[in-house]
Design an enzyme around this catalytic site. Structure first.
Site, PDB file in Angstrom:
ATOM      1  N   SER A1155       0.879  -1.173   0.000  1.00 25.36           N
ATOM      2  CA  SER A1155       0.000   0.000   0.000  1.00 25.36           C
ATOM      3  C   SER A1155       0.914   1.221   0.000  1.00 25.36           C
ATOM      4  CB  SER A1155      -0.906   0.001   1.234  1.00 25.36           C
ATOM      5  OG  SER A1155      -1.790  -1.095   1.207  1.00 25.36           O
ATOM      6  N   THR A1156       1.193   1.738  -1.200  1.00 25.25           N
ATOM      7  CA  THR A1156       2.191   2.799  -1.323  1.00 25.25           C
ATOM      8  C   THR A1156       1.744   4.095  -0.658  1.00 25.25           C
ATOM      9  OG1 THR A1156       1.271   3.349  -3.482  1.00 25.25           O
ATOM     10  CG2 THR A1156       3.155   1.855  -3.442  1.00 25.25           C
ATOM     11  N   CYS A1157       0.422   4.277  -0.506  1.00 27.65           N
ATOM     12  CA  CYS A1157      -0.049   5.527   0.096  1.00 27.65           C
ATOM     13  C   CYS A1157       0.379   5.641   1.540  1.00 27.65           C
ATOM     14  CB  CYS A1157      -1.560   5.638  -0.019  1.00 27.65           C
ATOM     15  SG  CYS A1157      -2.449   4.261   0.715  1.00 27.65           S
ATOM     16  N   VAL A1158       0.582   4.517   2.218  1.00 24.72           N
ATOM     17  CA  VAL A1158       1.017   4.544   3.620  1.00 24.72           C
ATOM     18  C   VAL A1158       2.373   3.875   3.783  1.00 24.72           C
ATOM     19  CG1 VAL A1158      -1.279   4.687   4.610  1.00 24.72           C
ATOM     20  CG2 VAL A1158      -0.325   2.444   4.055  1.00 24.72           C
TER      21      VAL A1158
END
EC number: 2.3.2.26
Length: 1189
Positions: A1155-1158
Site C-alpha cells: 500500500s504505497t499511500c502509507v
C-alpha cells in the site's frame, strides 16, 4: 411729517419680538463708506504715480547727463597720445578714461579698435611703455588688464562685433615677455589668468572658431594657452597648469580644432607633462569628491571668469573630453617598453580619475535612434563628441594595455597601485563589453595566475588576514583591496571561459591547494560584506565578485570534488543555524505573492521571438556600424546577451540573511536549506488546509477542507490525459484536443460515442468496459470540487463553439487556480485492457501517477525534450520556432507538475541537464556549461580559444582595424569561421540552415581579436537562445507552485537542485532503511528477530542488486529513491506487516503486496529464504501496477 393731532415727529416702530435694524438704511451707510474708501485709495494711487514719474524723470535726466558726460569723455580721448607716446601720463589717462566709460555698444567698438591698434598694433609702442613704466608698473598692469578684460568679455558675451583676431593679437603682444620690460608683461599675464578669465576666453574662442578660417587666431590661442607655463614663480605656473587642465583639456576634439601645428605646439609646450596629468587627476578627484558638482570651481580661483556648467551631464562630458584629449596628446610620449616613466604614472593616475568621474556606462555602445537614451550612461554616450569616443578606443589598444600590465607588476608600489586602479576602473565602469575585451586581451599578454594570485597567496600577512575561518568587515580595507579586486575580476572572467578539464589540468590553472585558498578567501570576503548591515560603496564590486567566484568554484567542486562539504560552511560560532532558519522563514520576502511574475513570464514566453533566437533585424550589430569601432559592436552584442526580466529580489533591498542565501547559500548546510524549504512549503500547506510535509495524513491534511481535483488516466496515454484534464485547473480554460493527441483505440471511440461528445471537446474521464460502467464513471467523475465539467442535461443549449463553454475554474483568480493545483488530486488509472485498476488513491496512486507522467512527458520520444549524450534532458531546441501556443502551455503544465512534486515532497526520476537546472535556479549558462550539451563542440571551441597567436596578430581591445585585418589573421586562415551557427532545418527533411549570431554575422570573420566573443555567443546560443521561450514557459509553471525566490535563495548548484527533485543518486543505505522501519501483524512482537524479517533483510542486503533494491523501494513507496534526508523523513514511516494466508494456511503461494499511500509492505510469512527471494523478485519485477496493492 405733521399730523392732525399736532405730533410732527415720526413715531418709532417698536417690535417687542426683537426686530432687526433697517436693512435699507444699513446698506446705504455701507455704500457711502465704500465710496469714501475708494476715493481715498485713488488719491493715494495718484500720489504714488506722481512720485514714480518724478523719480523716473530724475533717473532719466541723470542717466542722460551721465551718458552725455561719458560720451564727452570718450570723445576727449586723445588716441594720438597712444600712437606718439608723448607722455606716459597722457597715454595712461586716455586708457583709464576709455576703460572707465566704455559701455560695450557698437558705436564705441571703432574707438576700441583704434586704441588696440595704437597700443598693440605697433609692438614698439607697448614695448616702450613696458620699458619706461618703472614704478608705474602696477598702475599700467591694472589699466592694461582692464582694457583686455573688456575686449574678452565683449567677445564672449557677443554684445558687440569686436574683431577677434585683433583681440588675439593684442593679448599676444601684451603678454610677450621675450624682450625687455618683462615685469609688465609678466604682471599682465598673471593678472589675466588670475582674475580676468584668460583660459575661459581661450576655451570659448577655440570652441567657436574654425581653424581653417582663423588660422592665425588659433595659433595665437595656442601661444596664449602655453605662455603662462613660463611665468617666473612656481605658484603661478601651477595655477596656469591647473586652469589649462580644466578649461583647455576639456574642449571636445581639441587636437582636431588646433590642427597639426597647434597640436605640435601643445605637445612641445614648456611644461612637465606629468605635472599636467597630475593636475588633471587632482581636478577630477576634487569634482568626484564634490558629488559631481562644480560649485567649487568658482570664486577665488577663477575670479571673474565664467564657471563651467554646473549640471552633472556637462561635468561628465568635460571628463570624457579630457580623457580623450589626454590619450591623443600623451600616447605618443608614453614608454613602449622597459621601465615605467614618471609620465606613464601620471597619465595612468589621470585616466583613472577621469573614468571614475563617469557614470557606469559603455562609451562605445550605440544608442538606437528609435528610442531616447534611458540611463545616465546612455545620455552621456549620446551627447559625447564622437571623436572623443574614438580616442577613448585607443585607450584600449595593445600598447597601452601592455603598459598597464608592466606598471602593475613594477616594484614601485605607487606606480603599481595606479596601474591596477586604472585596470580596475576600465573593467568596472565601462560595462561588460569593455571589461571582457580588456580581460581577454591582457590574459593573452601575461599569465595572470602567475603574476597575480600566486604572488598574493605567497604573502603570509594576506593569508592571515583573509584565509582564516572567517573575517571581520573592517579587515577588508587598505591599498591591497584594489589589487585583490582586480585579481578577482581576472579570475571570474577566466572561470567563465575555462572548462573543468582546463581548470583542473596540471599547469593550466592554480594548484588545488591555491584554488582552495582562493575559494576560502572569496567566501570570507563575501560573507563578511553581505552579513554586515551596510557595505561601503567602494567594496560592493569586490563583494559581488568574491561571491561569484566562490559560487562558481562551489559548482566546479560539485562536478570535480577538491574540497569536502564542511570546507564551504561558516563556523557555528558565526552562523547560528537555530536562529538563522527561524528568522529567514519570517522574512517578508517569503510572504510576497509571485503569481503575477509567473503569469507575466508565461505571457512573455508566448509572445517572444518569432523563431529560434535569431537576432532582431534592428539590432546594431553589424561590423563597424552603429558605434565607435569594434567596441560599439561588442557593446551591442553583450547588451543583447544580458536582457533578462527584473525579478522581485532585484527590486527590493535584502536583509543580511537573505543576501547571504541568495549569493552564497552554500555556507549554510544543504540539509538545513532543505528543511528551510520544507518549512516554507509547510506554512503554505497549512494555509490551504493540507497536511504539512513530515506529518501523518488526516482527513483535513489530505485536503478534504478544499476541493479535490479528480482525473481518470489511461496507461500509455498519461501525459495527454493529464494535460487535458488537469491543465484547465491552472489556466481556467479548456484544452483543445488535436487529432494527434487522441488515442485511436476502439474503446476510446466507444467511450466518446457513449458520452455523446466529439473528440474536439473537453476531455472527459475515460471509462471502458460495459456501457453501465462507462455511465457510472461519467456520473461519478467531477473535475473540480464536485462540479460537473460538462453539462449533464441534454436540454441545456449548446454554444455555437464548444470551446466557449465556461470552465468551472474560469471565474477564479490566478492565485485561486494555483492553490487549487496545489491541493489534493485523486487519480484513477485505467489499464491497457480498459479496466479500472483496483488501487484507492490515498496518496500512493498520485505518486505513481507523477512518476508515470514525468517518465512519459520528459522522454525524448515525446518531442518536447531532447537528450544529451549522457541522457540528460532539456527543452528541445526544435520547439523554439515551430511550437504553437498549446506546446508552450504543455511546457507550463510540466513545470507546474515538477513544482507540485516539490510542493508535495514527491521525488521524480528525471535526469535534467545541469545547464537547464541552472536556469531553473536563476543562473545564466556560460561557456564552461557547454560540455554537458555537446562535448565535441566544446573541444573544438577550446582548440580555437587556445590556438597560439603570432605577436603581430595579438588582439588589441578596441582596435578599429580588426575587420580590415581579418583576411590576414591566422585564426581565420586556420578555422575559417564567421559569426553564424548551423542548426537543423525546420522543414522536417533533415537539412540544416544557417543562423547569424549577430546581425550581419555572415560578414564578420572570427579572428584573434574577437574569438572570445565568438565563444560567448556560441555558448549563449546553444544553451539559452535556442530554447529560451520553452524554458520561460516551463519556469512559469514551476513558480506557480514554488515561488522563484525559494529556489534561488536556497540552492547553489544544479546538483543540489537535482538532489532536491530526484533524491540522492547514490546507493540506498540499507542500515538506515532498517533502522527506520516499523513492524505490524505477526512481526510486531519479535520485530527484527522474526525469521521472516531476518531473511527479508538478508535478501535485500546480500541477494538484490542496487537496481533491484530501487525497484523494491519503488514497489513499497512508489519512488525508487529514498527521501532526501534519509528514511527517517519518510511519511508515514515505512512499515512491514504480515498478509493473510490461503485457505490451507499456506503463505508460500502468495506474493508480497504494498500500500504505497502509507508506505506499507505486506510480506507473507514465507517458509524459507529462497521462497522469499523468488516471490519478492516476482512481485517487484512484474510491473502489475496497483493490481498488487
Amino acid at each position: 411729517m405733521f399730523g392732525f393731532q399736532g405730533d410732527y415727529k415720526r413715531q418709532r416702530n417698536i417690535n417687542l419680538g426683537g426686530s432687526r435694524r433697517n436693512e435699507a438704511g444699513r446698506s446705504g451707510t455701507r455704500a457711502v463708506l465704500n465710496k469714501a474708501h475708494e476715493e481715498r485709495q485713488k488719491r493715494e494711487e495718484d500720489r504714488r504715480r506722481h512720485k514714480a514719474a518724478v523719480d523716473i524723470q530724475r533717473c532719466w535726466r541723470g542717466s542722460r547727463d551721465t551718458e552725455a558726460w561719458r560720451q564727452k569723455m570718450r570723445e576727449s580721448i586723445d588716441i594720438s597720445a597712444l600712437r606718439d607716446l608723448r607722455s606716459l601720463e597722457a597715454a595712461y589717462d586716455a586708457l583709464a578714461v576709455f576703460t572707465t566709460y566704455f559701455n560695450g555698444q557698437q558705436r564705441d567698438v571703432e574707438t576700441f579698435h583704434q586704441i588696440l591698434r595704437a597700443l598693440f598694433g605697433a609692438p614698439s609702442c607697448y614695448q616702450r611703455i613696458a620699458e619706461a613704466a618703472g614704478p608705474m608698473v602696477p598702475r599700467w598692469t591694472n589699466v592694461v588688464c582692464r582694457l583686455l578684460g573688456l575686449a574678452m568679455d565683449t567677445y564672449v558675451k557677443g554684445t558687440a562685433s569686436i574683431d577677434a583676431e585683433l583681440v588675439q593679437t593684442s593679448l599676444v603682444c601684451a603678454t610677450d615677455a621675450g624682450g625687455s620690460g618683462q615685469s609688465l608683461q609678466s604682471a599682465v599675464l598673471l593678472r589675466l589668468i588670475e582674475s580676468k578669465g584668460l583660459y575661459a576666453y581661450l576655451s570659448h574662442y577655440i570652441c567657436k572658431c574654425d581653424r581653417n578660417i582663423h588660422a592665425d587666431g588659433m595659433a595665437a590661442a595656442v601661444t596664449l594657452a602655453v605662455r603662462p607655463f613660463n611665468l617666473p614663480t612656481t605658484a603661478a605656473r601651477e595655477l596656469a597648469v591647473s586652469l589649462f587642465a580644466r578649461w583647455i583639456m576639456s574642449i571636445p576634439g581639441l587636437p582636431n580644432k588646433l590642427g597639426t601645428g597647434g597640436s605640435t605646439a601643445v605637445t612641445r609646450m614648456p611644461v612637465k607633462w606629468p605635472l599636467l596629468a597630475a593636475q588633471v587627476q587632482k581636478d577630477m578627484c576634487q569634482k568626484h569628491a564634490a558629488s559631481r558638482s562644480v560649485s567649487d570651481l568658482g570664486g577665488s580661483v577663477f575670479g571673474r571668469q565664467a564657471s563651467p556648467p554646473a549640471d552633472t551631464l556637462a561635468l561628465e562630458l568635460a571628463a570624457i573630453n579630457t580623457l580623450g584629449n589626454m590619450v591623443a596628446f600623451f600616447q605618443p610620449q608614453l614608454s613602449q617598453k622597459g621601465a615605467v616613466t614618471e609620465l606613464d604614472t601620471a597619465f595612468i593616475q589621470a585616466c583613472a580619475a577621469c573614468i571614475r568621474l563617469l557614470p557606469t556606462c559603455d562609451p562605445f555602445a550605440h544608442v538606437r535612434a528609435s528610442r531616447s537614451p534611458r540611463t545616465a550612461g546612455e545620455r552621456l554616450v549620446a551627447a559625447a563628441d564622437p571623436q572623443a569616443l574614438r580616442w577613448l578606443n585607443k585607450l584600449l589598444s595593445a600598447p597601452l594595455l601592455e603598459l598597464l600590465v608592466r606598471a602593475s607588476n613594477t616594484s614601485d608600489e605607487g606606480v603599481s597601485a595606479a596601474a591596477q586602479e586604472l585596470l580596475l576602473v576600465l573593467t568596472q565602469t565601462w560595462g561588460d563589453s569593455v571589461s571582457r575585451s580588456v580581460l581577454d586581451s591582457i590574459s593573452q599578454m601575461v599569465d595572470i595566475r602567475t603574476v597575480g594570485w600566486r604572488g598574493v597567496l605567497s604573502d603570509p600577512a594576506f593569508l592571515h588576514a583573509f584565509a582564516g575561518e572567517w573575517i571581520r568587515p573592517e579587515t577588508i580595507e587598505g591599498p591591497g583591496v584594489v589589487r585583490l579586486q582586480l585579481l578577482c575580476r581576472f579570475l571570474n572572467r577566466q572561470l567563465q571561459t575555462m572548462g573543468d578539464d582546463e581548470l583542473f589540468a596540471q599547469g593550466m590553472s592554480l594548484p588545488i591547494g591555491d584554488l582552495k585558498t582562493v575559494a576560502r578567501v572569496c567566501r570570507n570576503i563575501a560573507f563578511a560584506l553581505y552579513w554586515s548591515a551596510e557595505t561601503p560603496e567602494h567594496l560592493v564590486p569586490l563583494r559581488d565578485l568574491s561571491a561569484a567566484i566562490a559560487r562558481e568554484l562551489y559548482v566546479r567542486n560539485s562536478r570535480h570534488r577538491f574540497a569536502d562539504e564542511r570546507f564551504w560552511l561558516m563556523p557555528a560560532t558565526v552562523l547560528d543555524m537555530s536562529l538563522f532558519a527561524d528568522r529567514v522563514a519570517e522574512d517578508p520576502i517569503f510572504a510576497v505573492k509571485y503569481e503575477d511574475e509567473a503569469h507575466s513570464d508565461d505571457e512573455s514566453s508566448s509572445e517572444g521571438e518569432a523563431d529560434d533566437g535569431e537576432m532582431d533585424s534592428d539590432d546594431d550589430g553589424s561590423n563597424g556600424g552603429g558605434g565607435s569601432g569594434r567596441m560599439g559592436w561588442l557593446a551591442t552584442v553583450y547588451s543583447g546577451m544580458k536582457r533578462q526580466p527584473r525579478k522581485y529580489m532585484d527590486r527590493v533591498s535584502l536583509t543580511p540573511r537573505i543576501a547571504v542565501l541568495r549569493n552564497i547559500p552554500f555556507v549554510v548546510p544543504f540539509n538545513d536549506r532543505v528543511r528551510l524549504l520544507h518549512a516554507l512549503i509547510n506554512r503554505d500547506r497549512v494555509r490551504l488546509g493540507l497536511a504539512p510535509l513530515g506529518n501523518a495524513p488526516s482527513l483535513h491534511g489530505l485536503g478534504m477542507g478544499m476541493h479535490t481535483v479528480r482525473a481518470v488516466i489511461r496507461r500509455g496515454s498519461v501525459f495527454n490525459d493529464a494535460f487535458e484534464q488537469l491543465y484547465p485547473v491552472l489556466s481556467g480554460k479548456p484544452v483543445k484536443r488535436s487529432v494527434d493527441d487522441g488515442d485511436a483505440g476502439p474503446a476510446n471511440e466507444q467511450a466518446s460515442a457513449a458520452q455523446g461528445r466529439s473528440a474536439g471537446r473537453i476531455a472527459a474521464p475515460f471509462a471502458f468496459g460495459s456501457m453501465d460502467d462507462q455511465d457510472d464513471a461519467v456520473a461519478s467523475w467531477n473535475m473540480f470540487g464536485g462540479m460537473p465539467l460538462l453539462p449533464t442535461s441534454d436540454a441545456e443549449p449548446e454554444p455555437a463553439d464548444p470551446w466557449q463553454r465556461p470552465h468551472p475554474v474560469a471565474q477564479m483568480t490566478q492565485v485561486q487556480r494555483n492553490d487549487a493545483f496545489k491541493g489534493r488530486m485523486q487519480i484513477e488509472f485505467v489499464d491497457q485492457y480498459g479496466m479500472r485498476e483496483a488501487g484507492v488513491d490515498g496518496g500512493g496512486v498520485f505518486k505513481e501517477f507523477l512518476t508515470s507522467l514525468v517518465n512519459e512527458a520528459f522522454s525524448p520520444k515525446q518531442g518536447m525534450f531532447s537528450a544529451t549524450r549522457g541522457n540528460q534532458v532539456y527543452p528541445s531546441p526544435t520547439m523554439q520556432g515551430d511550437a504553437t501556443q498549446v506546446d508552450f502551455e504543455k511546457y507550463r503544465f510540466l513545470g507546474a507538475v515538477i513544482g507540485k512534486a516539490l510542493y508535495d515532497g514527491v521525488l521524480v526520476d528525471v535526469p535534467f541537464a545541469p545547464f537547464f537546472l541552472g536556469r531553473c535556479m536563476g543562473a545564466m549558462p556560460t561557456f564552461n556549461d557547454l560540455p554537458a550539451l555537446d562535448e565535441e563542440l566544446y573541444r573544438g571551441l577550446v582548440a580555437l580559444k587556445n590556438y597560439p597567436v603570432a605577436p603581430a596578430d595579438k588582439p588589441a581591445a578596441g582596435n578599429d582595424q580588426a575587420a580590415a585585418a581579418a583576411a590576414s589573421d591566422e585564426i581565420y586562415r586556420v578555422f575559417g569561421l564567421d559569426f553564424t551557427v548551423t542548426v537543423d532545418s525546420r522543414d522536417g527533411r533533415g537539412g540544416t540552415r544557417t543562423v547569424p549570431l549577430v546581425a550581419n554575422g555572415e560578414a564578420i570573420k572570427v579572428t584573434s581579436h574577437n574569438r572570445m566573443l565568438y565563444l560567448d555567443l556560441i555558448a549563449h546560443f546553444k544553451l539559452t537562445r535556442q530554447n529560451d521561450r520553452a524554458v520561460h514557459a516551463f519556469l512559469s509553471g514551476v513558480h506557480t507552485m514554488v515561488p522563484e525566490p525559494w529556489l534561488r535563495l536556497l540552492f547553489a548548484t544544479p546538483l543540489e537542485f537535482s538532489r532536491l527533485l530526484c533524491g540522492d543518486s547514490g546507493k540506498i543505505n540499507i542500515n538506515d532503511w532498517r533502522r527506520n522501519t516499523e513492524y505490524e501483524g505477526a512481526y510486531r512482537a519479535k520485530r527484527h528477530e522474526h525469521p521472516t524479517i531476518r531473511a527479508f533483510w538478508d535478501v535485500v542486503m546480500e541477494d538484490l542488486s542496487e537496481k533491484q533494491r530501487r525497484e523494491l523501494c519503488r514497489f513499497a513507496t512508489s519512488c525508487e529513491r529514498p527521501p532526501l534526508l534519509g528514511f527517517a523523513e519518510l511519511n508515514p514511516t515505512f512499515c512491514i506487516t504480515s498478509s493473510a494466508s490461503d485457505e490451507n494456511g499456506n503463505h508460500d503461494h502468495r506474493l508480497p503486496s504494498a500500500s504505497t499511500c502509507v508506505n506499507l509492505l505486506k510480506l507473507p510469512v514465507f517458509s524459507s529464504r529462497d521462497i522469499l527471494r523468488d516471490k519478492l523478485l516476482q512481485a517487484i519485477e512484474s510491473g502489475a501496477g496497483f493490481d498488487l496493492s
